[in-house]
Design an enzyme around this catalytic site. Structure first.
Site, mmCIF file in Angstrom:
data_model
loop_
_atom_site.group_PDB
_atom_site.id
_atom_site.type_symbol
_atom_site.label_atom_id
_atom_site.label_comp_id
_atom_site.label_asym_id
_atom_site.label_seq_id
_atom_site.Cartn_x
_atom_site.Cartn_y
_atom_site.Cartn_z
ATOM 1 N N ASP A 57 -71.822 -4.058 -59.619
ATOM 2 C CA ASP A 57 -71.552 -2.645 -59.402
ATOM 3 C C ASP A 57 -70.506 -2.207 -60.424
ATOM 4 O O ASP A 57 -70.000 -3.034 -61.202
ATOM 5 C CB ASP A 57 -71.074 -2.373 -57.971
ATOM 6 C CG ASP A 57 -71.596 -1.028 -57.438
ATOM 7 O OD1 ASP A 57 -71.546 -0.046 -58.204
ATOM 8 O OD2 ASP A 57 -72.027 -0.968 -56.276
ATOM 9 N N ASP A 173 -89.697 2.805 -43.673
ATOM 10 C CA ASP A 173 -90.678 3.656 -42.991
ATOM 11 C C ASP A 173 -91.439 2.865 -41.929
ATOM 12 O O ASP A 173 -91.716 3.369 -40.834
ATOM 13 C CB ASP A 173 -91.664 4.254 -44.000
ATOM 14 C CG ASP A 173 -90.992 5.161 -45.010
ATOM 15 O OD1 ASP A 173 -90.004 5.823 -44.641
ATOM 16 O OD2 ASP A 173 -91.446 5.196 -46.169
ATOM 17 N N HIS A 200 -92.789 7.715 -50.216
ATOM 18 C CA HIS A 200 -91.535 7.436 -49.497
ATOM 19 C C HIS A 200 -90.672 8.685 -49.430
ATOM 20 O O HIS A 200 -89.470 8.643 -49.655
ATOM 21 C CB HIS A 200 -90.797 6.290 -50.198
ATOM 22 C CG HIS A 200 -89.591 5.795 -49.454
ATOM 23 N ND1 HIS A 200 -89.635 5.377 -48.146
ATOM 24 C CD2 HIS A 200 -88.290 5.649 -49.841
ATOM 25 C CE1 HIS A 200 -88.434 4.990 -47.767
ATOM 26 N NE2 HIS A 200 -87.594 5.158 -48.764
#
Length: 299
Positions: A57, A173, A200
């Site tokens: 990160d 989902d 999505h």
């Protein structure tokens, strides 16, 4: 390598691949300090399938890695900070999971995320194409309907494109559909499986309730309400968090579930099926989420 075969009616599209993972997988999480990245990394650290976990990160990854490294599981953990350390994070990886990007806030659509997250995904996947071109790439960053085509174009640009190694993670989902159906029918959600196809985002999310296992029936008005809730479940969480973020914990769970299924298949387990947004010839849409049967190729 992955190869897509013709799909018999009612069956999962097959994805087969060669692999050397063998319960010794090297997995990288890009965006590991974020709201999805941290719980996702925790779940991956807890898996016996993972032997090395590298975290990347632009801030805080050394601390996240140090924290996770104290957990008594086999995976070694190392944090990498900033663009100059990204190549070392990726070298030798079998699977790369990318949850990096900005989260949705109240009033935002997934399209609102496009300009920022598209740039982030393009940058990170370019590094993947250069430093681990054979890895399985699992994209969580929204909007997945757009970030998967971007990833494909980046890999094409670098001459290492394999459409069967790039996955848009739509598992949340399915997780939501399973949960909501189980709630309505008083079932164990762990035993419910609802295929969710399409895309999505919003109306592109198509839960195929008629193919649910076990078989369930709903009156039309309840079915319409259920479908709408599955399609807008992300917005439900954004509103409930009142500006404090989007779906992070459930997304981390769903992302980990997809990675574990992929690793199981890479280790030779048969009958592993997950839905994913991929390059597809199933419809007129160039990319489409369908159930995929994952397995090791004999090639």
């Amino acid at each position: 390598m992955f190869s897509a075969l013709a799909r018999p009616a009612g069956a999962a599209l097959r994805r087969s691949f060669s692999t050397s993972a063998q319960n010794n997988a090297k997995v990288a999480v890009l965006g590991a300090s974020g709201g999805i990245g941290q719980p996702l990394s925790l779940l991956l650290k807890n898996s016996p399938l993972v032997s090395r976990l590298t975290l990347y990160d632009i801030a805080h990854t050394p601390g996240v890695a140090a924290d996770l490294s104290h957990i008594e599981t086999r995976a070694t953990v190392k944090g990498y900070l900033g663009p100059e350390q990204l190549p070392d994070c990726l070298k030798g990886c079998d699977v790369v999971v990318i949850p990096a990007g900005v989260p949705r806030k109240p009033g935002m659509t997934r399209d609102d995320l496009f300009n920022t997250n598209a740039t982030i995904v393009a940058t990170l996947t370019a590094a993947c194409a250069q430093h681990c071109p054979e890895a399985m790439i699992c994209i969580i960053s929204n909007p997945v309907n757009s970030t998967i085509p971007i990833t494909a174009e980046v890999f094409k640009k670098h001459g290492v494109y394999n459409p069967d190694k790039i996955f848009g993670v739509t598992t949340l989902d399915i997780v939501r559909a399973n949960t909501f159906v189980a709630e309505l029918k008083g079932l164990d959600p762990a035993r419910v499986n609802v295929p969710v196809i399409g895309g999505h985002a919003g109306k592109t999310i198509i839960p195929v309730i008629s193919q649910c296992t076990p078989k369930v029936d709903f009156p039309q008005d309840q079915l319409t309400t259920l479908t709408g809730r599955i399609q807008e479940a992300g917005t439900e969480v954004v509103k409930a968090k009142a500006g404090a973020g989007s779906a992070t914990l459930s997304m981390a769970y769903a992302g980990a579930r997809f990675v574990f299924s992929l690793l199981d298949a890479m280790n030779g387990k048969e009958g592993v099926v997950e839905c994913s947004f991929v390059k597809s010839q199933e419809t007129d849409c160039p990319y489409f989420s369908t159930p995929l049967l994952l397995g090791v190729s004999s090639i």
